[in-house]
Design a protein around this motif. Structure first.
Motif, PDB file in Angstrom:
ATOM      1  N   HIS A 102      17.442 -15.437   3.654  1.00  0.00           N
ATOM      2  CA  HIS A 102      16.776 -16.349   2.721  1.00  0.00           C
ATOM      3  C   HIS A 102      15.275 -16.390   2.984  1.00  0.00           C
ATOM      4  N   PHE A 103      14.528 -16.538   1.900  1.00  0.00           N
ATOM      5  CA  PHE A 103      13.076 -16.627   1.944  1.00  0.00           C
ATOM      6  C   PHE A 103      12.684 -17.770   1.030  1.00  0.00           C
ATOM      7  N   GLU A 104      11.754 -18.596   1.471  1.00  0.00           N
ATOM      8  CA  GLU A 104      11.202 -19.610   0.579  1.00  0.00           C
ATOM      9  C   GLU A 104       9.736 -19.823   0.904  1.00  0.00           C
ATOM     10  N   GLN A 105       8.964 -20.146  -0.139  1.00  0.00           N
ATOM     11  CA  GLN A 105       7.547 -20.419   0.059  1.00  0.00           C
ATOM     12  C   GLN A 105       6.999 -21.141  -1.156  1.00  0.00           C
ATOM     13  N   GLN A 106       6.064 -22.040  -0.903  1.00  0.00           N
ATOM     14  CA  GLN A 106       5.330 -22.732  -1.953  1.00  0.00           C
ATOM     15  C   GLN A 106       4.100 -21.873  -2.232  1.00  0.00           C
ATOM     16  N   PRO A 107       4.075 -21.078  -3.314  1.00  0.00           N
ATOM     17  CA  PRO A 107       2.965 -20.154  -3.522  1.00  0.00           C
ATOM     18  C   PRO A 107       1.636 -20.826  -3.850  1.00  0.00           C
ATOM     19  N   GLN A 108       1.692 -21.899  -4.612  1.00  0.00           N
ATOM     20  CA  GLN A 108       0.494 -22.636  -4.994  1.00  0.00           C
ATOM     21  C   GLN A 108       0.867 -24.103  -5.122  1.00  0.00           C
ATOM     22  N   ALA A 109      -0.122 -24.968  -4.952  1.00  0.00           N
ATOM     23  CA  ALA A 109       0.146 -26.401  -4.976  1.00  0.00           C
ATOM     24  C   ALA A 109       0.733 -26.859  -6.312  1.00  0.00           C
ATOM     25  N   ASP A 110       0.341 -26.219  -7.415  1.00  0.00           N
ATOM     26  CA  ASP A 110       0.817 -26.636  -8.735  1.00  0.00           C
ATOM     27  C   ASP A 110       2.032 -25.854  -9.216  1.00  0.00           C
ATOM     28  N   LYS A 111       2.628 -25.055  -8.366  1.00  0.00           N
ATOM     29  CA  LYS A 111       3.812 -24.262  -8.717  1.00  0.00           C
ATOM     30  C   LYS A 111       4.993 -24.708  -7.869  1.00  0.00           C
ATOM     31  N   GLY A 112       6.191 -24.510  -8.385  1.00  0.00           N
ATOM     32  CA  GLY A 112       7.388 -24.813  -7.621  1.00  0.00           C
ATOM     33  C   GLY A 112       7.604 -23.787  -6.521  1.00  0.00           C
ATOM     34  N   LYS A 113       8.458 -24.143  -5.566  1.00  0.00           N
ATOM     35  CA  LYS A 113       8.780 -23.217  -4.485  1.00  0.00           C
ATOM     36  C   LYS A 113       9.471 -21.978  -5.035  1.00  0.00           C
ATOM     37  N   VAL A 114       9.217 -20.852  -4.385  1.00  0.00           N
ATOM     38  CA  VAL A 114       9.921 -19.608  -4.674  1.00  0.00           C
ATOM     39  C   VAL A 114      11.048 -19.510  -3.660  1.00  0.00           C
ATOM     40  N   PHE A 115      12.262 -19.300  -4.161  1.00  0.00           N
ATOM     41  CA  PHE A 115      13.425 -19.083  -3.308  1.00  0.00           C
ATOM     42  C   PHE A 115      13.927 -17.677  -3.585  1.00  0.00           C
ATOM     43  N   ALA A 116      14.179 -16.917  -2.537  1.00  0.00           N
ATOM     44  CA  ALA A 116      14.713 -15.569  -2.697  1.00  0.00           C
ATOM     45  C   ALA A 116      15.816 -15.367  -1.673  1.00  0.00           C
ATOM     46  N   GLU A 117      16.765 -14.534  -2.042  1.00  0.00           N
ATOM     47  CA  GLU A 117      17.813 -14.186  -1.103  1.00  0.00           C
ATOM     48  C   GLU A 117      18.332 -12.798  -1.427  1.00  0.00           C
ATOM     49  N   ALA A 118      18.803 -12.128  -0.395  1.00  0.00           N
ATOM     50  CA  ALA A 118      19.411 -10.810  -0.510  1.00  0.00           C
ATOM     51  C   ALA A 118      20.005 -10.495   0.856  1.00  0.00           C
ATOM     52  N   HIS A 119      20.862  -9.513   0.892  1.00  0.00           N
ATOM     53  CA  HIS A 119      21.407  -9.124   2.191  1.00  0.00           C
ATOM     54  C   HIS A 119      20.334  -8.438   3.040  1.00  0.00           C
ATOM     55  N   GLU A 120      19.338  -7.831   2.374  1.00  0.00           N
ATOM     56  CA  GLU A 120      18.238  -7.183   3.088  1.00  0.00           C
ATOM     57  C   GLU A 120      16.921  -7.501   2.386  1.00  0.00           C
ATOM     58  N   ILE A 121      15.942  -7.938   3.164  1.00  0.00           N
ATOM     59  CA  ILE A 121      14.599  -8.197   2.657  1.00  0.00           C
ATOM     60  C   ILE A 121      13.645  -7.363   3.496  1.00  0.00           C
ATOM     61  N   SER A 122      12.807  -6.557   2.834  1.00  0.00           N
ATOM     62  CA  SER A 122      11.892  -5.671   3.555  1.00  0.00           C
ATOM     63  C   SER A 122      10.481  -5.812   2.999  1.00  0.00           C
ATOM     64  N   TYR A 123       9.516  -5.961   3.903  1.00  0.00           N
ATOM     65  CA  TYR A 123       8.101  -6.018   3.526  1.00  0.00           C
ATOM     66  C   TYR A 123       7.399  -4.828   4.151  1.00  0.00           C
ATOM     67  N   ASP A 124       6.828  -3.962   3.321  1.00  0.00           N
ATOM     68  CA  ASP A 124       6.085  -2.794   3.788  1.00  0.00           C
ATOM     69  C   ASP A 124       4.598  -3.120   3.689  1.00  0.00           C
ATOM     70  N   HIS A 125       3.947  -3.237   4.841  1.00  0.00           N
ATOM     71  CA  HIS A 125       2.546  -3.652   4.869  1.00  0.00           C
ATOM     72  C   HIS A 125       1.628  -2.646   4.189  1.00  0.00           C
ATOM     73  N   ASP A 126       1.777  -1.347   4.503  1.00  0.00           N
ATOM     74  CA  ASP A 126       0.888  -0.335   3.942  1.00  0.00           C
ATOM     75  C   ASP A 126       1.018  -0.213   2.426  1.00  0.00           C
ATOM     76  N   LYS A 127       2.237  -0.245   1.937  1.00  0.00           N
ATOM     77  CA  LYS A 127       2.472  -0.095   0.495  1.00  0.00           C
ATOM     78  C   LYS A 127       2.325  -1.421  -0.251  1.00  0.00           C
ATOM     79  N   ARG A 128       2.277  -2.532   0.515  1.00  0.00           N
ATOM     80  CA  ARG A 128       2.193  -3.877  -0.066  1.00  0.00           C
ATOM     81  C   ARG A 128       3.341  -4.127  -1.038  1.00  0.00           C
ATOM     82  N   THR A 129       4.552  -3.912  -0.541  1.00  0.00           N
ATOM     83  CA  THR A 129       5.735  -4.125  -1.358  1.00  0.00           C
ATOM     84  C   THR A 129       6.754  -5.002  -0.634  1.00  0.00           C
ATOM     85  N   VAL A 130       7.523  -5.742  -1.427  1.00  0.00           N
ATOM     86  CA  VAL A 130       8.649  -6.508  -0.923  1.00  0.00           C
ATOM     87  C   VAL A 130       9.876  -6.028  -1.686  1.00  0.00           C
ATOM     88  N   THR A 131      10.927  -5.675  -0.946  1.00  0.00           N
ATOM     89  CA  THR A 131      12.156  -5.206  -1.572  1.00  0.00           C
ATOM     90  C   THR A 131      13.319  -6.088  -1.139  1.00  0.00           C
TER      91      THR A 131
END
Length: 182
Positions: A102-131
């Motif tokens: 599970h992943f959650e974050q408040q992206p901006q003060a005027d936006k609701g929280k983002v909730f994400a889930e998956a069996h696998e979450i990957s962040y590639d720093h060089d490519k700047r991607t989230v899968t």
């Protein structure tokens, strides 16, 4: 803590502090890239897990057993969190896995929280991607996207959702009625 201090700790072999500090640096990059609340980037990282393994030879730090990473509004809960380092000790990739992770974050003060889930979450720093892979789901302000996998290119601001080739399940999107009237 500055990245140079983290690299110094890596070279000196001070194992207990290095993993949390290195992961903190990596997640700070994610929080910055994702345009999180300004306060998030200023917060300390807190990491909890039942076990930690630092594989210095292969540049990996693995946290297992109810692993949790938190920095301000950013929270990642997973059975396993792995940080991959490049030869220069910079962060290459962060992976979280669980049933689901599970992943959650408040992206901006005027936006609701983002909730994400998956069996696998990957962040590639060089490519700047989230899968998000294997039963991926993202939700914010009542809008929901589901699919086998969701790939988000942060640099190009593109979201690519895929169904599973081995099943009849299709991509699902729910847009709240009020959102279409704005």
């Amino acid at each position: 803590m500055p990245l140079n201090d983290i690299k110094r700790y890596l070279k000196t072999g001070l194992f207990p502090r290095v993993p949390a500090l290195a992961l903190a640096a990596a997640m700070a990059m994610i929080a910055t890239t994702a345009h999180a609340l300004p306060d998030d980037r200023e917060q300390d990282f807190q990491l909890q897990a039942d076990k930690q393994l630092f594989d210095q030879k292969n540049g990996l730090v693995t946290y297992t057993g109810s692993a949790r990473l938190q920095q301000g509004s950013l929270i990642i809960d997973a059975e396993r969190i792995v940080v991959h380092f490049k030869s220069d000790n910079s962060v290459a990739k962060i992976e979280a896995s669980g049933s689901p992770a599970h992943f959650e974050q408040q992206p901006q003060a005027d936006k609701g929280k983002v909730f994400a889930e998956a069996h696998e979450i990957s962040y590639d720093h060089d490519k700047r991607t989230v899968t998000l892979s294997n039963s991926a789901k993202i939700e914010q302000d009542g809008a929901i996207m589901q699919g086998h996998s969701i790939h988000y290119d942060l640099a190009r601001e593109l979201i690519n959702a895929q169904s599973d080739d081995n099943s009849n399940e299709r991509i699902k999107m729910v847009i709240p009625a009020g959102a279409t009237e704005k």
